[in-house]
Design an enzyme around this catalytic site. Structure first.
Site, short mmCIF file in Angstrom:
data_model
loop_
_atom_site.label_atom_id
_atom_site.label_comp_id
_atom_site.label_asym_id
_atom_site.label_seq_id
_atom_site.Cartn_x
_atom_site.Cartn_y
_atom_site.Cartn_z
N SER A 163 33.53 37.43 39.06
CA SER A 163 34.35 36.57 38.22
C SER A 163 34.55 37.15 36.82
O SER A 163 35.50 36.79 36.14
CB SER A 163 33.67 35.20 38.11
OG SER A 163 32.32 35.37 37.72
N TYR B 143 33.43 31.13 38.13
CA TYR B 143 33.66 30.66 39.50
C TYR B 143 32.62 29.59 39.87
O TYR B 143 32.86 28.75 40.72
CB TYR B 143 33.51 31.82 40.49
CG TYR B 143 34.67 32.79 40.60
CD1 TYR B 143 35.71 32.82 39.69
CD2 TYR B 143 34.71 33.70 41.65
CE1 TYR B 143 36.76 33.73 39.81
CE2 TYR B 143 35.75 34.61 41.79
CZ TYR B 143 36.77 34.64 40.86
OH TYR B 143 37.79 35.54 41.00
N CYS C 54 29.82 38.76 43.34
CA CYS C 54 29.61 37.40 42.86
C CYS C 54 28.85 36.57 43.91
O CYS C 54 29.30 36.48 45.06
CB CYS C 54 30.97 36.77 42.57
SG CYS C 54 30.90 35.06 42.04
N GLU D 275 26.66 36.14 28.59
CA GLU D 275 27.98 36.60 28.08
C GLU D 275 27.94 36.76 26.56
O GLU D 275 28.57 37.64 26.00
CB GLU D 275 29.08 35.60 28.47
CG GLU D 275 29.33 35.47 29.97
CD GLU D 275 30.45 36.38 30.47
OE1 GLU D 275 31.20 36.95 29.67
OE2 GLU D 275 30.54 36.52 31.71
N THR E 5 24.85 37.11 39.35
CA THR E 5 24.99 38.47 38.79
C THR E 5 24.69 38.53 37.30
O THR E 5 24.41 39.60 36.78
CB THR E 5 26.42 38.97 39.01
OG1 THR E 5 27.33 37.96 38.57
CG2 THR E 5 26.66 39.30 40.45
N1 DGL Z 1 29.15 35.85 38.83
C1 DGL Z 1 28.81 34.51 39.21
C2 DGL Z 1 27.78 34.51 40.34
O1 DGL Z 1 27.12 35.52 40.62
C3 DGL Z 1 28.30 33.72 38.04
C4 DGL Z 1 29.31 33.47 36.94
C5 DGL Z 1 30.38 32.47 37.31
O2 DGL Z 1 30.10 31.28 37.37
O3 DGL Z 1 31.51 32.92 37.53
O4 DGL Z 1 27.61 33.50 40.96
#
Ligand code: DGL
Length: 270
Positions: free
Chosen positions: A15, A46, A77, A155, A188
């Site tokens: 994401s 996401y 993700c 972030e 992640t």
């Molecule tokens: N990259 C997303 C995951 O590993 C976390 C960040 C998001 O909510 O987009 O689930």
């Protein structure tokens, strides 16, 4: 496999920035690979969206990457891996690997009886880790916890000090009370908070081992490339694509990748 196929890049998407922790692990284990990373920075996060929306976004990302020509797609993700893998496997004719299977396998190898999983609301709500672990480690008890504040902290770069430590203690306490032996980082973004998470476990007097699904994912990529005769030799490279704000991405990505990417391109995938 032909040298042409071996030379094709591995597509990786997430994401936003978080999937760069997976890219970093893949580059450490398979340094000769060419990688194209797509961060859907226009539509992050996401983790708070419905499964139908995450599947739609994931299909857009996969279509964009496969138009470049790939030998493998890695869904970095956790949220997308939890809900979109069947749709992506039907869409592409190359191996599609997700982080859930890799993370669950790493947990199963530890032989722990009680496992804590932290992730987004989407990942936890999908039940993907408990379902996967029920298949490969049926006697293992899984305790889940959403940890939504970890994503903005990562972030923002607030990865050290009292703020992430306080947040981590609050999220991890219920898991420690259930006497988890292993903690799986099911998102992640979480590996960059490893220090705070380890500190919180220590404060809570837990000896739970921390498992990072990025490392497990990289091992899966290496094994699949070997099995399919797709491992590349030579000099590896990384190309980064983003759907919004490439300059911000370039600046913040060093934290996740361990180096600053040289070339970040803005693309439109819709
Ligand atoms: N990259 C997303 C995951 O590993 C976390 C960040 C998001 O909510 O987009 O689930």
């Amino acid at each position: 496999m032909s040298p042409d196929q071996q030379n094709l890049p591995i597509g990786v998407f997430d994401s936003g920035l978080g999937g760069l922790t997976v890219v970093r692990a893949i580059r450490e284990l398979c340094p000769a690979e060419r990688i194209v990373y797509l961060g859907d920075s226009a539509r992050v996060p996401y983790g708070t969206r419905s499964a139908a929306t995450v599947i739609r976004y994931s299909k857009n990302c996969a279509a964009c990457l496969s138009s470049i020509g790939l030998k493998m797609l890695v869904v970095a993700c956790n949220t997308a891996s939890s809900v979109a893998l069947p749709a992506l496997r039907a869409q592409l004719n190359v191996p599609v690997l997700g982080v859930i299977e890799a993370g669950a396998r790493a947990v199963a190898q530890c032989g722990a009886r009680v496992v804590g999983v932290i992730g987004t609301a989407g990942t936890v709500g999908s039940g993907s880790y408990p379902a996967q672990l029920a298949q490969i480690a049926p006697s293992c008890e899984v305790v889940q916890q959403t940890a939504p504040l970890f994503v903005p902290l990562a972030e923002e770069g607030w990865t050290e000090g009292e703020v992430p430590l306080l947040v981590a203690r609050r999220y991890l306490r219920p898991l420690v009370e259930r006497q988890i032996e292993v903690l799986l980082l099911g998102c992640t973004h979480y590996p960059v908070l490893h220090h705070a998470i380890a500190g919180a476990l220590q404060d809570l007097r837990s000896h739970a081992a921390i498992i990072n699904s990025a490392t497990a994912m990289a091992k899966d990529v290496q094994r699949t490339l070997c099995e399919q005769g797709l491992l590349r030799t030579g000099r590896g490279e990384l190309r980064c694509l983003v759907t919004d704000q490439p300059s911000g991405f370039e600046e913040m990505s060093a934290r996740f990748l361990g180096e600053r990417p040289t070339d970040v391109e803005l693309i439109d995938i819709i």
